[in-house]
Enzyme design. Structure first.
Site, PDB file in Angstrom:
ATOM      1  CG  HIS A 129      -2.347   0.506   0.806  1.00  0.00           C
ATOM      2  ND1 HIS A 129      -3.484   0.254   1.535  1.00  0.00           N
ATOM      3  CD2 HIS A 129      -2.757   1.305  -0.235  1.00  0.00           C
ATOM      4  CE1 HIS A 129      -4.521   0.867   0.968  1.00  0.00           C
ATOM      5  NE2 HIS A 129      -4.101   1.507  -0.099  1.00  0.00           N
ATOM      6  CG  ASP A 184      -6.187  -0.748   4.703  1.00  0.00           C
ATOM      7  OD1 ASP A 184      -5.985  -1.750   5.402  1.00  0.00           O
ATOM      8  OD2 ASP A 184      -5.297  -0.169   4.046  1.00  0.00           O
ATOM      9  CG  HIS A 240      -4.137  -2.360   8.693  1.00  0.00           C
ATOM     10  ND1 HIS A 240      -4.259  -3.293   7.694  1.00  0.00           N
ATOM     11  CD2 HIS A 240      -3.807  -3.041   9.827  1.00  0.00           C
ATOM     12  CE1 HIS A 240      -4.005  -4.496   8.187  1.00  0.00           C
ATOM     13  NE2 HIS A 240      -3.726  -4.381   9.476  1.00  0.00           N
ATOM     14  CG  ASP A 271      -2.574   1.680   5.464  1.00  0.00           C
ATOM     15  OD1 ASP A 271      -2.341   0.965   6.457  1.00  0.00           O
ATOM     16  OD2 ASP A 271      -2.857   1.202   4.351  1.00  0.00           O
ATOM     17  CG  HIS A 305       2.435  -1.594   4.490  1.00  0.00           C
ATOM     18  ND1 HIS A 305       1.760  -2.777   4.316  1.00  0.00           N
ATOM     19  CD2 HIS A 305       2.901  -1.621   5.769  1.00  0.00           C
ATOM     20  CE1 HIS A 305       1.798  -3.487   5.440  1.00  0.00           C
ATOM     21  NE2 HIS A 305       2.491  -2.802   6.332  1.00  0.00           N
ATOM     22  CG  ASP A 322      -4.872  -3.268   2.407  1.00  0.00           C
ATOM     23  OD1 ASP A 322      -4.916  -4.497   2.212  1.00  0.00           O
ATOM     24  OD2 ASP A 322      -4.026  -2.705   3.130  1.00  0.00           O
ATOM     25  CG  ASP A 358      -5.409  -5.447   4.977  1.00  0.00           C
ATOM     26  OD1 ASP A 358      -6.312  -4.596   5.051  1.00  0.00           O
ATOM     27  OD2 ASP A 358      -4.209  -5.177   5.211  1.00  0.00           O
ATOM     28  CD  GLU A 371      -0.243  -4.258   1.705  1.00  0.00           C
ATOM     29  OE1 GLU A 371       0.316  -5.377   1.870  1.00  0.00           O
ATOM     30  OE2 GLU A 371       0.295  -3.170   2.032  1.00  0.00           O
TER      31      GLU A 371
HETATM   32  C1  DIR Z   1       0.467  -1.001  11.251  1.00  0.00           C
HETATM   33  C2  DIR Z   1       0.023  -2.043  10.249  1.00  0.00           C
HETATM   34  N1  DIR Z   1      -0.571  -0.007  11.474  1.00  0.00           N
HETATM   35  C3  DIR Z   1       1.756  -0.300  10.784  1.00  0.00           C
HETATM   36  N2  DIR Z   1      -0.348  -1.478   9.016  1.00  0.00           N
HETATM   37  C4  DIR Z   1      -0.745  -2.186   7.921  1.00  0.00           C
HETATM   38  O1  DIR Z   1       2.710  -1.015  10.507  1.00  0.00           O
HETATM   39  O2  DIR Z   1       1.796   0.915  10.719  1.00  0.00           O
HETATM   40  N3  DIR Z   1      -1.252  -1.635   6.899  1.00  0.00           N
HETATM   41  N4  DIR Z   1      -0.648  -3.490   7.912  1.00  0.00           N
HETATM   42  O3  DIR Z   1      -1.798  -2.234   5.826  1.00  0.00           O
HETATM   43 MN    MN Z   2      -3.378  -0.671   3.561  1.00  0.00          MN
HETATM   44 MN    MN Z   3      -4.310  -3.099   5.518  1.00  0.00          MN
END
Ligand code: DIR
Ligand code: MN
Ligand code: MN
Ligand code: MN
Length: 309
Positions: free
Chosen positions: A100, A128, A130, A132, A145, A234, A236, A279
């Site tokens: 991402h 998502d 998350h 991000d 990401h 994303d 996920d 992703e």
């Molecule tokens: C978590 C995971 N918030 C980070 N983030 C992800 O690493 O900053 N984003 N997996 O897709």
């Molecule tokens: Mn993402």
């Molecule tokens: Mn994500």
């Protein structure tokens, strides 16, 4: 209908290899042919999955805690100009990632093109698990990401000659024009950022409470009419039941139909100008890779106007 396709085989925004193989897996599963034959798009595609190997620095020490900062900055800067080039010619831009972090490139490219072509500020719908939106300082992982929206909104900035110093005001999006759907794994620092900036977010809780139909009405109502929309999806965001083969899977997510419905609703606005599908990592799950790719293809088809009837 003109479609610009950019295939980005880049995984440097996080630590797991394999997400770079997604564009080829998506294309090999028939996505490009479906867009041409079923949905009748005129395709502008350079027939390559960009790995940007020529842009990889010899050494890439952590910068403000960010891993691979120089590589991610160089790749996204190049991608930004590729996406901008498609968008300024009036093409819908489909970008297949990749992790991402590549959204720093895609959204900066479309935001600039929409300001120039339409004189309008673009909205972003970020689907998502998350948020991000970590700044380099709020991030626990150092994985970029998890930070693209901090650079894209200007919450994180950098000097001209430093990584991401190339991102300028005309390439940014307002925090007021960002809408999240599907959140369920948001870091503490990110929750503070969302709260303090009044960012519109529909979590899985909101989807449970109102249903996805009402949530889409509210999300699109927040954005308003005649605003160009960039959808960054994303995989996920979907529950691992439907998309297990992704780097940071989180249970309790969207069903495949809810994901498709989001894409259908955004298409129906007539304002969608670009889509990122990111992703998908076909190397993580031997069993689940094919179904994850299939889920990704389905989201893209729906966003590009495929209908059930
Ligand atoms: C978590 C995971 N918030 C980070 N983030 C992800 O690493 O900053 N984003 N997996 O897709
Ligand atoms: Mn993402
Ligand atoms: Mn994500
Ligand atoms: Mn040109």
């Amino acid at each position: 209908n003109e479609l610009g396709l950019v295939a980005v085989g880049f995984s440097g925004g996080q630590c797991k290899p394999g997400v770079d193989a997604a564009p080829m897996a998506l294309i090999e599963s028939g996505l490009v042919n479906q867009l041409k034959d079923d949905l009748e798009y005129t395709l502008h595609y350079d027939n390559q999955v960009h790995a940007y190997s020529d842009l990889m620095p010899a050494s890439d020490p952590p910068h403000r805690g960010m891993k691979n900062a120089s590589a991610v900055s160089a790749v996204t800067q190049k991608l930004s100009s590729q996406v901008y080039e498609h968008a300024k010619h009036g093409r819908f831009v489909l970008t297949l990632g990749g992790d991402h972090s590549i959204a720093i490139g895609t959204i900066s490219g479309t935001a600039k093109a929409m300001r120039e072509r339409l004189g309008r500020d673009m909205a972003v719908i970020w689907v998502d698990a998350h948020a991000d939106i970590n700044t380099p300082e709020s991030s626990d992982s150092g994985n970029i990401h998890g930070m693209p929206l901090a650079f894209l909104t200007g919450l994180a900035t950098e000097e001209e000659d430093k990584p991401f110093g190339w991102v300028k005001e005309d390439q940014r999006v307002s925090v007021k024009k960002l809408v999240y759907i599907g959140l369920r794994d948001v870091d503490r620092g990110e929750k503070k950022i969302l709260r303090e900036n009044g960012i519109k977010a529909f979590s899985m809780h909101d989807i449970d409470r109102h249903g996805i139909g009402k949530v889409m009405d509210m999300a699109l109502g927040w954005i308003g009419r005649d605003t160009p929309i960039h959808l960054s999806f994303d995989i996920d965001a979907l529950d691992p039941m439907w998309a297990p083969s992704t780097g940071t899977a989180v249970r309790g997510g969207l069903t495949l139909r809810e994901g498709d419905f989001i894409a259908e609703c955004v298409h129906e606005t007539g304002s969608l100008v670009a889509l990122d599908l990111v992703e998908v990592n076909p190397s993580l799950e031997e069993q689940g890779a094919a179904e994850t790719v299939r889920a990704g293809v389905s989201i893209v088809r729906c966003a590009l106007g495929d209908t059930l009837l």
